[in-house]
Motif scaffolding. Structure first.
Motif, PDB file in Angstrom:
ATOM      1  N   PRO A 177      39.598 -36.288 -22.552  1.00  0.00           N
ATOM      2  CA  PRO A 177      37.986 -36.291 -21.829  1.00  0.00           C
ATOM      3  C   PRO A 177      38.601 -36.674 -20.126  1.00  0.00           C
ATOM      4  N   MET A 178      38.070 -35.531 -19.494  1.00  0.00           N
ATOM      5  CA  MET A 178      38.310 -35.912 -18.016  1.00  0.00           C
ATOM      6  C   MET A 178      37.203 -36.364 -17.114  1.00  0.00           C
ATOM      7  N   GLY A 179      35.944 -36.229 -17.927  1.00  0.00           N
ATOM      8  CA  GLY A 179      34.788 -36.437 -17.230  1.00  0.00           C
ATOM      9  C   GLY A 179      34.775 -35.862 -15.876  1.00  0.00           C
ATOM     10  N   GLU A 180      34.348 -36.609 -14.782  1.00  0.00           N
ATOM     11  CA  GLU A 180      34.213 -36.367 -13.459  1.00  0.00           C
ATOM     12  C   GLU A 180      35.658 -35.792 -12.688  1.00  0.00           C
ATOM     13  N   GLU A 181      36.628 -36.685 -13.272  1.00  0.00           N
ATOM     14  CA  GLU A 181      37.959 -36.251 -12.668  1.00  0.00           C
ATOM     15  C   GLU A 181      38.370 -34.787 -12.246  1.00  0.00           C
ATOM     16  N   ALA A 182      39.078 -34.756 -11.289  1.00  0.00           N
ATOM     17  CA  ALA A 182      39.838 -33.460 -11.018  1.00  0.00           C
ATOM     18  C   ALA A 182      38.636 -32.301 -10.742  1.00  0.00           C
ATOM     19  N   PRO A 183      37.633 -32.258  -9.996  1.00  0.00           N
ATOM     20  CA  PRO A 183      36.718 -31.379  -9.676  1.00  0.00           C
ATOM     21  C   PRO A 183      37.409 -30.110  -9.117  1.00  0.00           C
ATOM     22  N   VAL A 184      37.253 -28.792  -9.387  1.00  0.00           N
ATOM     23  CA  VAL A 184      37.764 -27.695  -8.880  1.00  0.00           C
ATOM     24  C   VAL A 184      36.877 -27.274  -7.585  1.00  0.00           C
ATOM     25  N   ALA A 185      35.726 -27.903  -7.333  1.00  0.00           N
ATOM     26  CA  ALA A 185      34.730 -27.095  -6.563  1.00  0.00           C
ATOM     27  C   ALA A 185      33.797 -28.505  -5.864  1.00  0.00           C
ATOM     28  N   SER A 186      33.207 -28.031  -5.120  1.00  0.00           N
ATOM     29  CA  SER A 186      32.312 -29.278  -4.454  1.00  0.00           C
ATOM     30  C   SER A 186      31.141 -29.786  -5.516  1.00  0.00           C
ATOM     31  N   ASN A 187      31.004 -30.947  -5.677  1.00  0.00           N
ATOM     32  CA  ASN A 187      29.643 -31.253  -6.459  1.00  0.00           C
ATOM     33  C   ASN A 187      28.379 -31.360  -5.597  1.00  0.00           C
ATOM     34  N   ALA A 188      28.579 -31.112  -4.375  1.00  0.00           N
ATOM     35  CA  ALA A 188      27.284 -31.138  -3.446  1.00  0.00           C
ATOM     36  C   ALA A 188      26.632 -29.767  -3.722  1.00  0.00           C
ATOM     37  N   THR A 189      27.109 -28.700  -4.079  1.00  0.00           N
ATOM     38  CA  THR A 189      26.250 -27.673  -4.729  1.00  0.00           C
ATOM     39  C   THR A 189      26.021 -27.364  -5.916  1.00  0.00           C
ATOM     40  N   ALA A 190      24.935 -26.491  -6.316  1.00  0.00           N
ATOM     41  CA  ALA A 190      24.761 -26.113  -7.759  1.00  0.00           C
ATOM     42  C   ALA A 190      25.863 -25.303  -8.252  1.00  0.00           C
ATOM     43  N   ALA A 191      26.347 -24.270  -7.318  1.00  0.00           N
ATOM     44  CA  ALA A 191      27.411 -23.551  -7.742  1.00  0.00           C
ATOM     45  C   ALA A 191      28.653 -24.089  -8.170  1.00  0.00           C
ATOM     46  N   GLY A 192      29.048 -25.327  -6.983  1.00  0.00           N
ATOM     47  CA  GLY A 192      30.019 -25.768  -7.387  1.00  0.00           C
ATOM     48  C   GLY A 192      30.048 -26.862  -8.375  1.00  0.00           C
ATOM     49  N   ARG A 193      28.896 -27.525  -8.760  1.00  0.00           N
ATOM     50  CA  ARG A 193      28.832 -28.324 -10.024  1.00  0.00           C
ATOM     51  C   ARG A 193      29.119 -27.459 -11.409  1.00  0.00           C
ATOM     52  N   GLN A 194      28.816 -26.276 -11.381  1.00  0.00           N
ATOM     53  CA  GLN A 194      28.603 -25.432 -12.470  1.00  0.00           C
ATOM     54  C   GLN A 194      30.214 -24.999 -12.641  1.00  0.00           C
ATOM     55  N   GLU A 195      31.105 -24.853 -11.883  1.00  0.00           N
ATOM     56  CA  GLU A 195      32.517 -24.638 -11.584  1.00  0.00           C
ATOM     57  C   GLU A 195      33.077 -25.946 -12.362  1.00  0.00           C
ATOM     58  N   ASN A 196      32.690 -27.122 -11.848  1.00  0.00           N
ATOM     59  CA  ASN A 196      33.441 -28.488 -12.240  1.00  0.00           C
ATOM     60  C   ASN A 196      33.112 -28.623 -13.877  1.00  0.00           C
ATOM     61  N   ARG A 197      31.920 -28.217 -14.385  1.00  0.00           N
ATOM     62  CA  ARG A 197      31.713 -28.279 -16.013  1.00  0.00           C
ATOM     63  C   ARG A 197      32.337 -27.167 -16.713  1.00  0.00           C
ATOM     64  N   ARG A 198      33.374 -27.547 -17.112  1.00  0.00           N
ATOM     65  CA  ARG A 198      34.369 -26.525 -17.614  1.00  0.00           C
ATOM     66  C   ARG A 198      35.116 -27.284 -18.687  1.00  0.00           C
ATOM     67  N   VAL A 199      35.711 -26.568 -19.523  1.00  0.00           N
ATOM     68  CA  VAL A 199      36.879 -26.746 -20.720  1.00  0.00           C
ATOM     69  C   VAL A 199      38.195 -25.990 -20.464  1.00  0.00           C
ATOM     70  N   GLU A 200      39.197 -26.765 -20.392  1.00  0.00           N
ATOM     71  CA  GLU A 200      40.594 -26.033 -19.995  1.00  0.00           C
ATOM     72  C   GLU A 200      41.543 -26.346 -21.484  1.00  0.00           C
ATOM     73  N   ILE A 201      42.006 -25.252 -21.895  1.00  0.00           N
ATOM     74  CA  ILE A 201      42.873 -25.252 -23.039  1.00  0.00           C
ATOM     75  C   ILE A 201      44.257 -25.224 -22.430  1.00  0.00           C
ATOM     76  N   ALA A 202      45.192 -26.150 -22.265  1.00  0.00           N
ATOM     77  CA  ALA A 202      46.454 -26.061 -21.756  1.00  0.00           C
ATOM     78  C   ALA A 202      47.494 -25.966 -22.898  1.00  0.00           C
ATOM     79  N   VAL A 203      48.527 -25.324 -22.582  1.00  0.00           N
ATOM     80  CA  VAL A 203      49.541 -25.000 -23.586  1.00  0.00           C
ATOM     81  C   VAL A 203      51.062 -25.470 -22.929  1.00  0.00           C
ATOM     82  N   LEU A 204      51.505 -26.250 -23.824  1.00  0.00           N
ATOM     83  CA  LEU A 204      53.108 -26.868 -22.898  1.00  0.00           C
ATOM     84  C   LEU A 204      54.161 -25.732 -23.624  1.00  0.00           C
ATOM     85  N   LYS A 205      54.494 -25.004 -22.590  1.00  0.00           N
ATOM     86  CA  LYS A 205      55.640 -23.874 -22.979  1.00  0.00           C
ATOM     87  C   LYS A 205      56.760 -24.427 -23.504  1.00  0.00           C
TER      88      LYS A 205
END
Length: 205
Positions: A177-205
């Protein structure tokens, strides 16, 4: 009679000494084998140390802070809502919140099935048996602890789906659970906040 008694005592002494016939090094090995710290690997580490170091190695392998992920195009991923990035160590499949969840919810939408199926098929095709980590992210609105808890529940929901429907081994899938850490966009805008609300599925090669 005295001679007979002496013979009997000598025989008793001999029998007693038979129980201590093991070589000194054999007795040392036996005593070591019963001690918690005695089972030693070839490099001199105890089993506990080997296990701890192995766990640390796996955890360190997931240090993505210095990862330089670039966009990746995979032929089996054709849905626009799935983005894929990677480098020589990781491949990361990302989905925005609106694809997976309703606002403030951690139940996966029925409409998310196709996207999750595409991702799980890609992982099975390219990285079957590899370690997978699911990271949940939130924007910075509201309480920090609540955001972290929600991101944990969402990551857990995705894990459950992948294990039940994507045939991924549960012991190969972890959550973070990363919570607010590592945003990919600005939290100052609705569009940016939408990008930050996400799930990432990482695979170790």
């Amino acid at each position: 009679m005295k001679k007979h008694l002496l013979s009997l005592l000598a025989a008793t002494a001999l029998l007693a000494s038979c129980s201590d016939l093991k070589k000194p090094e054999e007795k040392d090995q036996l005593s070591e084998a019963t001690a918690d710290t005695a089972v030693v690997a070839r490099d001199g580490q105890t089993v506990g140390e080997v296990a701890a170091n192995a766990g640390a190695a796996v955890e360190n392998a997931w240090d993505m802070t210095k990862a330089n992920l670039a966009d990746v195009k995979l032929e089996e991923i054709d849905l626009p809502e799935i983005s894929v990035r990677g480098d020589d160590r990781y491949n990361v499949y990302a989905l925005e919140e609106k694809v997976l969840f309703d606002t403030d919810k951690a139940e996966i939408k029925p409409t998310a099935t196709r996207a999750l199926s595409e991702i799980s098929s890609s992982i099975a095709r390219r990285y079957r048996g590899n370690e997978v980590r699911i990271l949940g992210f939130a924007d910075s609105r509201g309480d920090k602890d609540y955001n972290r808890e929600l991101s944990a529940k969402r990551a857990a929901a995705v894990k459950d789906w992948l294990v039940k429907n994507g045939q991924m081994p549960a012991d190969k899938v972890s959550i973070e659970p990363m919570g607010e850490e590592a945003p990919v966009a600005s939290n100052a805008t609705a569009a940016g906040r939408q990008e930050n609300r996400r799930v990432e599925i990482a695979v170790l090669k």
